[in-house]
Design a protein around this motif. Structure first.
Motif, short mmCIF file in Angstrom:
data_model
loop_
_atom_site.label_atom_id
_atom_site.label_comp_id
_atom_site.label_asym_id
_atom_site.label_seq_id
_atom_site.Cartn_x
_atom_site.Cartn_y
_atom_site.Cartn_z
N ASN A 32 -3.78 0.64 -2.38
CA ASN A 32 -4.23 0.88 -1.01
C ASN A 32 -5.67 1.40 -0.97
O ASN A 32 -6.10 1.98 0.01
CB ASN A 32 -3.31 1.90 -0.32
N GLN A 35 -7.90 0.25 1.98
CA GLN A 35 -7.50 0.90 3.24
C GLN A 35 -8.02 2.33 3.28
O GLN A 35 -8.57 2.78 4.29
CB GLN A 35 -5.99 0.88 3.38
N THR A 39 -10.91 3.69 5.86
CA THR A 39 -10.57 4.80 6.74
C THR A 39 -11.57 5.94 6.59
O THR A 39 -12.02 6.52 7.59
CB THR A 39 -9.15 5.31 6.44
N PRO A 86 0.40 9.07 16.78
CA PRO A 86 0.88 8.65 15.45
C PRO A 86 1.57 9.76 14.68
O PRO A 86 2.53 9.50 13.96
CB PRO A 86 -0.39 8.18 14.73
N ILE A 89 5.15 9.92 15.80
CA ILE A 89 5.91 8.79 15.26
C ILE A 89 6.17 8.99 13.76
O ILE A 89 7.29 8.82 13.28
CB ILE A 89 5.17 7.46 15.50
N LEU A 90 5.13 9.39 13.02
CA LEU A 90 5.26 9.50 11.56
C LEU A 90 6.13 10.66 11.11
O LEU A 90 6.69 10.63 10.02
CB LEU A 90 3.87 9.61 10.93
N LYS A 93 9.45 9.55 9.99
CA LYS A 93 9.52 8.58 8.90
C LYS A 93 9.32 9.28 7.56
O LYS A 93 8.83 10.39 7.50
CB LYS A 93 8.46 7.50 9.09
N LYS A 95 8.13 7.16 4.84
CA LYS A 95 7.11 6.35 4.17
C LYS A 95 6.04 5.95 5.18
O LYS A 95 6.33 5.68 6.34
CB LYS A 95 7.71 5.10 3.56
N ALA A 96 4.80 5.88 4.71
CA ALA A 96 3.69 5.44 5.55
C ALA A 96 3.77 3.94 5.76
O ALA A 96 4.49 3.24 5.05
CB ALA A 96 2.36 5.82 4.90
N TRP A 97 3.00 3.43 6.71
CA TRP A 97 3.00 1.99 6.97
C TRP A 97 2.53 1.21 5.76
O TRP A 97 2.97 0.11 5.51
CB TRP A 97 2.11 1.67 8.18
N ALA A 98 1.66 1.80 4.95
CA ALA A 98 1.17 1.12 3.75
C ALA A 98 2.13 1.28 2.58
O ALA A 98 1.90 0.75 1.51
CB ALA A 98 -0.21 1.66 3.38
N GLY A 99 3.22 2.04 2.75
CA GLY A 99 4.24 2.18 1.72
C GLY A 99 4.22 3.48 0.95
O GLY A 99 5.12 3.74 0.18
#
Length: 181
Positions: A32, A35, A39, A86, A89-90, A93, A95-99
């Motif tokens: 990643n 990304q 960022t 975000p 939402i996170l 969860k 895991k992050a959107w990138a895994g």
């Protein structure tokens, strides 16, 4: 063995392939990396546009009873307003959107470490007019004040780490402040 051993020893066998070094997790060199780098670049440009890299503007924001400049309060409110969605939402969860693994602090109480760290951060911010993100931008721009701040920030992190190691036996909760026990 060296190259001459392989050349002069019949039958010739090629050297074994070298094992790839594993890349450390959470580095700019993992899968990643692009990304993370993009960022960081966007974040640094936003700091520049918002004026957070100008120590005199930051000090004017902190001067509540003098020539107060409220523009950074709008930047702060905008950042909090954008980040709250975000983060909400996170928080649900793992895991992050990138895994990658999401790590949020598990501690919610206000203690001496939090108050002490906040005071040190605020004093440093008030004296220099710089906080960690903008200091990296200033360092990259070759500004001496940014380099001095980054040096002192690294020294402070090192000292805090030494302090935490020295006091870890007194309070077992200090060893891992995240929900990944």
């Amino acid at each position: 063995k060296n190259i001459f051993t392989y050349i002069h020893s019949p039958p010739h066998t090629p050297p074994p392939p070298r094992a790839r070094k594993p890349t450390p997790q959470n580095s700019f060199f993992d899968e990643n990396g692009a990304q993370k780098t993009s960022t960081a670049i966007i974040f640094f440009f936003c700091l520049i546009i918002a004026g957070m890299t100008d120590p005199s503007k930051v000090l004017a924001f902190l001067d509540l009873f003098g020539a107060w400049d409220p523009s950074l309060a709008l930047v702060m409110a905008g950042a909090i307003g954008i980040a709250i969605v975000p983060f909400t939402i996170l928080r649900k969860k793992t895991k992050a959107w990138a895994g990658g693994l999401l790590r949020f602090p598990k501690k919610t109480e206000i203690d001496g470490r939090l108050i002490g760290g906040s005071l040190l951060f605020g004093i440093g911010w008030g004296i220099a007019g710089i906080c960690p993100g903008p200091s990296i931008v200033l360092l990259g721009a070759g500004i001496a004040k940014g380099a001095a701040f980054v040096l002192m920030m690294c020294l402070g992190m090192w000292l805090a780490d030494r302090f935490n190691l020295a006091t870890a036996g007194r309070n077992q909760n200090q060893t891992n402040d995240y929900n990944d026990d």
